[in-house]
Enzyme design. Structure first.
Site, PDB file in Angstrom:
ATOM      1  N   GLY A   1      34.704  -0.673  35.997  1.00 56.94           N
ATOM      2  CA  GLY A   1      35.532   0.232  36.794  1.00 56.94           C
ATOM      3  C   GLY A   1      35.960   1.377  35.892  1.00 56.94           C
ATOM      4  N   ALA A   2      35.803   2.607  36.420  1.00 58.83           N
ATOM      5  CA  ALA A   2      35.972   3.785  35.567  1.00 58.83           C
ATOM      6  C   ALA A   2      37.305   3.824  34.816  1.00 58.83           C
ATOM      7  CB  ALA A   2      35.767   5.037  36.414  1.00 58.83           C
TER       8      ALA A   2
ATOM      9  N   GLN B   1      30.230  -6.914  42.982  1.00 57.03           N
ATOM     10  CA  GLN B   1      31.653  -6.637  42.690  1.00 57.03           C
ATOM     11  C   GLN B   1      32.516  -6.730  43.950  1.00 57.03           C
ATOM     12  OE1 GLN B   1      29.102  -4.810  41.522  1.00 57.03           O
ATOM     13  NE2 GLN B   1      29.588  -3.781  39.607  1.00 57.03           N
TER      14      GLN B   1
ATOM     15  N   ASP C   1      33.161   7.061  39.926  1.00 58.17           N
ATOM     16  CA  ASP C   1      33.002   6.987  38.469  1.00 58.17           C
ATOM     17  C   ASP C   1      32.990   8.366  37.839  1.00 58.17           C
ATOM     18  OD1 ASP C   1      31.828   4.361  39.549  1.00 58.17           O
ATOM     19  OD2 ASP C   1      32.202   4.032  37.407  1.00 58.17           O
TER      20      ASP C   1
END
Ligand code: MRU
Length: 364
Positions: A52-53, A204, A245
């Site tokens: 996750g960014a 995810q 992202d």
């Protein structure tokens, strides 16, 4: 909002150790893993213990703190450049990683002594985490009216929101990005229901988003990745919210593979498609997402095998003929024209350079 799990923290008994929640083991096991060195932090990012960014950015910042704890006696500047490059060579798409590393290195190198550099590195990592929490909370506040407006039209029937991948607190520190308006709506008593894309190949959605929505008591239903279009055709999706992202200054959005197809289906069916983007995920240096964003390709083993829980442990099984090759593109780009709006910590705007720079005039 109750905090149920911690994605990253300093070891409670040892400030020289960072701990991360190993997301590869969720939803089956909740295990914190110790990171002692910057190489450990790079490994955690590359192998997706953290993902996750925003969380990748914060982990990279903590990686620089671990680097400061192991600083050699000489060549300080080139040492931090090397550490930065080592941590940067982990995942190519989320811009948070590179921005956090540049800023961490800059702040560390401003300090005059080793002790100050270590202090500075820790303070920077902790600030990154605090900023992410704050940005997510504000995204929740700015996104909430979108859900409230639909709820009013539906006279008390649940608002059906579709999301892809995990842009929840597990991808961040707290609240999440795409989930923040959902958690806030639930807190305010607005009935919500979330369609959770499984998000092949690493699942995810099935493993992480379903887990965290369940933990917070948000009604949700897991769907196959290909089901979203069908649901939209039947009026069963009121709103799509995804994370990002990397978003370009013109509003093109790179997010988990499959996001683009959801945006196409949303446009065909008149479903609003919003992207929750903290400014840490906006790349102000690029305009054209398709040409300028580096799309990560991962090991095709992630496609060819699937992991699950059997006989009391996580196991993987082969899904396809033994010799079949796979191509595992991890992200895609949704062009700005398919994005209804971008929810940032400063408000909601059009997915365009004008929209984004109206909220962030300092980037004009
Ligand atoms: O490959 P991952 O799990 O790191 O990909 C994560 C996503 O694509 C998320 O949707 C995105 O980072 C936004 S996270 C708030």
């Amino acid at each position: 909002m109750s905090k149920l799990l911690t994605t990253i923290r300093l070891h409670p008994a040892n400030e020289r150790v960072v701990q991360v929640l190993d997301q590869r083991r969720l939803p089956f096991e909740e295990v914190m893993v110790d990171l002692h060195t910057p190489e450990d932090a790079a490994h955690a990012i590359r192998e997706m213990l953290v993902r996750g960014a925003p969380l990748i950015g914060v982990t990279a910042a903590y990686g620089m703190y671990l680097a400061a704890l192991h600083e050699p006696a000489a060549s300080v500047e080139s040492y931090y450049q090397q550490q930065k490059s080592m941590l940067a060579a982990t995942r190519p798409t989320a811009v948070d990683l590179f921005a956090a590393l540049d800023q961490a290195a800059q702040s560390i190198l401003q300090a005059g002594s080793l002790a100050e550099r270590q202090q500075q590195a820790l303070a920077f990592a902790q600030q990154c985490a605090a900023d992410s929490i704050d940005a997510c909370r504000r995204i929740g506040e700015h996104g909430l009216p979108l859900i409230e407006a639909i709820a009013r039209q539906k006279n008390g029937a649940p608002v059906n929101i579709l999301t892809h991948c995990n842009a929840g607190f597990l991808a961040c520190i707290e609240y999440g990005t795409a989930t923040a308006p959902i958690y806030l709506a639930q807190e305010r008593g607005i009935p919500v229901h979330v369609w959770v894309d499984e998000t092949r190949p690493r699942n995810q959605g099935a493993r992480l988003t379903a887990f965290e929505l369940g933990r917070r008591g948000v009604p949700h239903t897991l769907i196959a990745d290909n089901a979203g279009g069908h649901l939209m055709q039947h009026g069963l999706v009121d709103l799509v919210i995804t994370g990002t992202d990397r978003t370009t200054r013109c509003g093109d959005v790179a997010n988990k593979i499959g996001t683009y197809l959801k945006a196409l289906a949303a446009q065909d069916n008149g479903a609003p498609f919003y992207v929750a983007a903290p400014s840490s995920s906006i790349d102000w240096n690029i305009r054209d997402g398709l040409r300028e964003i580096n799309i990560e390709q991962r090991d095709d083993r992630e496609l060819r095998y699937i992991e699950g829980w059997a006989e009391g442990r996580i196991q993987e099984v082969l899904l396809c003929p033994e010799g079949s090759a796979g191509a595992n593109f991890a992200f895609d780009v949704t062009p700005a024209r398919l994005v209804t709006g971008i929810i940032t910590e400063r408000g909601v705007c059009a997915a365009s350079e004008d929209g984004l720079t109206t909220l962030f005039p300092e980037k004009r």
